[in-house]
Design a protein around this motif. Structure first.
Motif, PDB file in Angstrom:
ATOM      1  N   LEU A  20      50.713  41.639  90.397  1.00  0.00           N
ATOM      2  CA  LEU A  20      50.581  43.082  90.604  1.00  0.00           C
ATOM      3  C   LEU A  20      51.711  43.601  91.488  1.00  0.00           C
ATOM      4  CD1 LEU A  20      49.005  45.780  90.398  1.00  0.00           C
ATOM      5  CD2 LEU A  20      47.675  45.003  92.386  1.00  0.00           C
ATOM      6  N   ALA A  21      52.079  42.831  92.504  1.00  0.00           N
ATOM      7  CA  ALA A  21      53.176  43.231  93.398  1.00  0.00           C
ATOM      8  C   ALA A  21      54.487  43.343  92.630  1.00  0.00           C
ATOM      9  CB  ALA A  21      53.315  42.229  94.543  1.00  0.00           C
ATOM     10  N   VAL A  22      54.713  42.443  91.691  1.00  0.00           N
ATOM     11  CA  VAL A  22      55.944  42.491  90.889  1.00  0.00           C
ATOM     12  C   VAL A  22      55.883  43.660  89.917  1.00  0.00           C
ATOM     13  CG1 VAL A  22      57.294  41.277  89.125  1.00  0.00           C
ATOM     14  CG2 VAL A  22      56.437  40.037  91.118  1.00  0.00           C
ATOM     15  N   PHE A  23      54.773  43.787  89.161  1.00  0.00           N
ATOM     16  CA  PHE A  23      54.682  44.821  88.135  1.00  0.00           C
ATOM     17  C   PHE A  23      54.580  46.231  88.698  1.00  0.00           C
ATOM     18  CE2 PHE A  23      53.236  41.088  85.651  1.00  0.00           C
ATOM     19  CZ  PHE A  23      54.277  41.097  84.730  1.00  0.00           C
ATOM     20  N   SER A  24      54.090  46.368  89.931  1.00  0.00           N
ATOM     21  CA  SER A  24      53.998  47.693  90.553  1.00  0.00           C
ATOM     22  C   SER A  24      55.299  48.101  91.235  1.00  0.00           C
ATOM     23  CB  SER A  24      52.859  47.722  91.575  1.00  0.00           C
ATOM     24  OG  SER A  24      53.174  46.895  92.680  1.00  0.00           O
ATOM     25  N   GLY A  25      56.237  47.175  91.359  1.00  0.00           N
ATOM     26  CA  GLY A  25      57.521  47.478  91.969  1.00  0.00           C
ATOM     27  C   GLY A  25      57.569  47.234  93.471  1.00  0.00           C
ATOM     28  N   VAL A  26      56.480  46.743  94.067  1.00  0.00           N
ATOM     29  CA  VAL A  26      56.498  46.411  95.492  1.00  0.00           C
ATOM     30  C   VAL A  26      57.561  45.360  95.752  1.00  0.00           C
ATOM     31  CG1 VAL A  26      55.179  45.373  97.377  1.00  0.00           C
ATOM     32  CG2 VAL A  26      54.095  47.051  95.890  1.00  0.00           C
ATOM     33  N   ILE A  27      57.641  44.393  94.876  1.00  0.00           N
ATOM     34  CA  ILE A  27      58.681  43.366  94.928  1.00  0.00           C
ATOM     35  C   ILE A  27      59.603  43.626  93.746  1.00  0.00           C
ATOM     36  CG2 ILE A  27      59.179  40.895  94.934  1.00  0.00           C
ATOM     37  CD1 ILE A  27      57.400  41.756  97.240  1.00  0.00           C
ATOM     38  N   GLU A  32      69.292  39.980  88.185  1.00  0.00           N
ATOM     39  CA  GLU A  32      70.327  39.547  89.127  1.00  0.00           C
ATOM     40  C   GLU A  32      69.715  38.773  90.295  1.00  0.00           C
ATOM     41  OE1 GLU A  32      70.026  42.939  88.291  1.00  0.00           O
ATOM     42  OE2 GLU A  32      71.442  42.723  86.649  1.00  0.00           O
ATOM     43  N   LEU A  33      68.593  39.305  90.814  1.00  0.00           N
ATOM     44  CA  LEU A  33      67.919  38.637  91.927  1.00  0.00           C
ATOM     45  C   LEU A  33      67.418  37.259  91.496  1.00  0.00           C
ATOM     46  CD1 LEU A  33      66.789  38.659  94.819  1.00  0.00           C
ATOM     47  CD2 LEU A  33      64.723  39.696  93.875  1.00  0.00           C
ATOM     48  N   LEU A  34      66.815  37.171  90.316  1.00  0.00           N
ATOM     49  CA  LEU A  34      66.328  35.882  89.821  1.00  0.00           C
ATOM     50  C   LEU A  34      67.472  34.885  89.670  1.00  0.00           C
ATOM     51  CD1 LEU A  34      63.702  37.020  87.169  1.00  0.00           C
ATOM     52  CD2 LEU A  34      63.269  36.040  89.428  1.00  0.00           C
ATOM     53  N   LYS A  35      68.632  35.365  89.197  1.00  0.00           N
ATOM     54  CA  LYS A  35      69.794  34.480  89.054  1.00  0.00           C
ATOM     55  C   LYS A  35      70.258  33.995  90.423  1.00  0.00           C
ATOM     56  CE  LYS A  35      74.342  34.237  86.960  1.00  0.00           C
ATOM     57  NZ  LYS A  35      75.387  34.950  86.253  1.00  0.00           N
ATOM     58  N   GLN A  36      70.304  34.899  91.401  1.00  0.00           N
ATOM     59  CA  GLN A  36      70.706  34.514  92.753  1.00  0.00           C
ATOM     60  C   GLN A  36      69.729  33.498  93.344  1.00  0.00           C
ATOM     61  OE1 GLN A  36      70.851  38.209  94.857  1.00  0.00           O
ATOM     62  NE2 GLN A  36      72.913  38.729  94.118  1.00  0.00           N
ATOM     63  N   ILE A  37      68.437  33.723  93.127  1.00  0.00           N
ATOM     64  CA  ILE A  37      67.419  32.809  93.654  1.00  0.00           C
ATOM     65  C   ILE A  37      67.551  31.436  93.002  1.00  0.00           C
ATOM     66  CG2 ILE A  37      64.933  32.344  93.734  1.00  0.00           C
ATOM     67  CD1 ILE A  37      64.556  35.398  94.108  1.00  0.00           C
ATOM     68  N   HIS A  44      68.126  33.447  99.418  1.00  0.00           N
ATOM     69  CA  HIS A  44      67.537  34.708  98.952  1.00  0.00           C
ATOM     70  C   HIS A  44      66.018  34.598  98.930  1.00  0.00           C
ATOM     71  CE1 HIS A  44      71.512  36.072  97.799  1.00  0.00           C
ATOM     72  NE2 HIS A  44      71.690  34.868  97.276  1.00  0.00           N
ATOM     73  N   MET A  45      65.456  34.264 100.069  1.00  0.00           N
ATOM     74  CA  MET A  45      64.013  34.020 100.126  1.00  0.00           C
ATOM     75  C   MET A  45      63.188  35.268 100.428  1.00  0.00           C
ATOM     76  SD  MET A  45      63.212  31.022  99.266  1.00  0.00           S
ATOM     77  CE  MET A  45      61.593  30.722  99.927  1.00  0.00           C
ATOM     78  N   ASN A  46      63.805  36.391 100.727  1.00  0.00           N
ATOM     79  CA  ASN A  46      63.013  37.535 101.153  1.00  0.00           C
ATOM     80  C   ASN A  46      61.959  37.948 100.125  1.00  0.00           C
ATOM     81  OD1 ASN A  46      62.229  39.219 103.151  1.00  0.00           O
ATOM     82  ND2 ASN A  46      63.814  40.743 102.791  1.00  0.00           N
ATOM     83  N   PRO A  47      62.324  38.291  98.870  1.00  0.00           N
ATOM     84  CA  PRO A  47      61.275  38.659  97.904  1.00  0.00           C
ATOM     85  C   PRO A  47      60.320  37.497  97.620  1.00  0.00           C
ATOM     86  CG  PRO A  47      63.415  39.402  97.131  1.00  0.00           C
ATOM     87  CD  PRO A  47      63.658  38.520  98.321  1.00  0.00           C
ATOM     88  N   VAL A  48      60.859  36.289  97.580  1.00  0.00           N
ATOM     89  CA  VAL A  48      60.011  35.131  97.311  1.00  0.00           C
ATOM     90  C   VAL A  48      59.040  34.911  98.468  1.00  0.00           C
ATOM     91  CG1 VAL A  48      60.013  32.643  96.923  1.00  0.00           C
ATOM     92  CG2 VAL A  48      61.730  34.070  95.825  1.00  0.00           C
ATOM     93  N   SER A  49      59.504  35.039  99.700  1.00  0.00           N
ATOM     94  CA  SER A  49      58.605  34.840 100.845  1.00  0.00           C
ATOM     95  C   SER A  49      57.536  35.919 100.899  1.00  0.00           C
ATOM     96  CB  SER A  49      59.391  34.775 102.156  1.00  0.00           C
ATOM     97  OG  SER A  49      60.036  35.993 102.415  1.00  0.00           O
ATOM     98  N   SER A  53      53.651  35.241 100.692  1.00  0.00           N
ATOM     99  CA  SER A  53      52.748  35.805 101.705  1.00  0.00           C
ATOM    100  C   SER A  53      51.578  36.523 101.051  1.00  0.00           C
ATOM    101  CB  SER A  53      53.497  36.781 102.613  1.00  0.00           C
ATOM    102  OG  SER A  53      54.503  36.119 103.322  1.00  0.00           O
ATOM    103  N   ILE A  54      51.856  37.282  99.996  1.00  0.00           N
ATOM    104  CA  ILE A  54      50.788  37.989  99.271  1.00  0.00           C
ATOM    105  C   ILE A  54      49.810  36.974  98.685  1.00  0.00           C
ATOM    106  CG2 ILE A  54      50.307  39.408  97.234  1.00  0.00           C
ATOM    107  CD1 ILE A  54      53.048  40.817  97.880  1.00  0.00           C
ATOM    108  N   PHE A  55      50.356  35.936  98.060  1.00  0.00           N
ATOM    109  CA  PHE A  55      49.512  34.877  97.509  1.00  0.00           C
ATOM    110  C   PHE A  55      48.688  34.222  98.614  1.00  0.00           C
ATOM    111  CE2 PHE A  55      48.701  30.420  96.703  1.00  0.00           C
ATOM    112  CZ  PHE A  55      48.043  30.462  95.482  1.00  0.00           C
ATOM    113  N   ALA A  56      49.335  33.882  99.739  1.00  0.00           N
ATOM    114  CA  ALA A  56      48.660  33.176 100.835  1.00  0.00           C
ATOM    115  C   ALA A  56      47.539  34.020 101.441  1.00  0.00           C
ATOM    116  CB  ALA A  56      49.666  32.783 101.915  1.00  0.00           C
ATOM    117  N   ILE A  57      47.762  35.304 101.620  1.00  0.00           N
ATOM    118  CA  ILE A  57      46.724  36.171 102.190  1.00  0.00           C
ATOM    119  C   ILE A  57      45.531  36.265 101.246  1.00  0.00           C
ATOM    120  CG2 ILE A  57      46.206  38.597 102.708  1.00  0.00           C
ATOM    121  CD1 ILE A  57      49.014  38.633 104.077  1.00  0.00           C
ATOM    122  N   THR A  58      45.823  36.416  99.957  1.00  0.00           N
ATOM    123  CA  THR A  58      44.737  36.484  98.970  1.00  0.00           C
ATOM    124  C   THR A  58      43.950  35.184  98.969  1.00  0.00           C
ATOM    125  OG1 THR A  58      46.140  37.932  97.629  1.00  0.00           O
ATOM    126  CG2 THR A  58      44.216  36.974  96.555  1.00  0.00           C
TER     127      THR A  58
END
Length: 193
Positions: A20-27, A32-37, A44-49, A53-58
């Protein structure tokens, strides 16, 4: 429901909320970002972290109601949280340190199947953590005072974490209900506490 069932259900819900975070645009996940990761994952851990974090909290909130009982999962949970707190302290991420420290203590302040199983608990926990964050924020700022407006702004800005908190907790309550016997992974996991 036993711990394994709650851990599995929370994991599924965590993946859903991260999606949901990805599809809603929160992340904002771009090609390009996926290629960099893929080329340099640790740089490039910011979006991944954030997704982790979202997964861990849930996932944490899906286990939260049962962390109030003395058990092997509870011991492992607190061992892991001690390591996480140590890492946050060493990295001087004191705002996250405070949020995690307050979160991990919440389940053990009352009896089993007490307030941790209430339907309003994830909402109360979300608001409580926003208040804690605002309190520690103003302690570090000059000429700032506590503001309820900032608490609401924090909840709005980080709404996906509130969704994770609520979804994880409700997953636990749903899996504890007796009406889920039709789910395939429930058949062997219906040992209620």
């Amino acid at each position: 429901m036993n711990f394994k069932g709650h851990a599995f259900g929370g994991g599924i819900t965590g993946i859903g909320v991260a999606g949901l975070a990805v599809f809603s645009g929160v992340i904002p996940v771009t090609p390009e970002l996926l290629k960099q990761i893929m080329n340099a994952p640790l740089q490039h851990m910011n979006p991944v972290s954030i997704l982790l974090s979202i997964f861990a909290i849930t996932w944490f909130m899906s286990l939260f109601p049962d962390l109030d009982t003395a058990s092997v999962p509870q011991r492992w949970f607190f061992r892991i949280m001690l390591i996480i707190l140590g890492i946050l302290y060493v990295k001087r991420q004191m705002d996250l340190f405070a949020l995690v420290a307050f979160s991990v203590l919440l389940p053990v302040i009352h009896k089993h199947r007490g307030w941790t199983h209430w339907k309003i608990t994830p909402w109360l926990v979300s608001v409580f953590l926003a208040i804690v964050y605002e309190y520690f924020r103003v302690q570090e700022a000059w000429f700032a005072s506590f503001s309820w407006h900032n608490v609401l702004a924090f909840l709005k800005q980080y709404w996906i974490f509130v969704v994770g908190c609520v979804a994880g907790h409700y997953t636990h309550l749903f899996l504890d209900s007796r009406s889920v016997k039709w789910l395939p992974f429930i058949a062997n996991s219906t040992n209620h506490h």
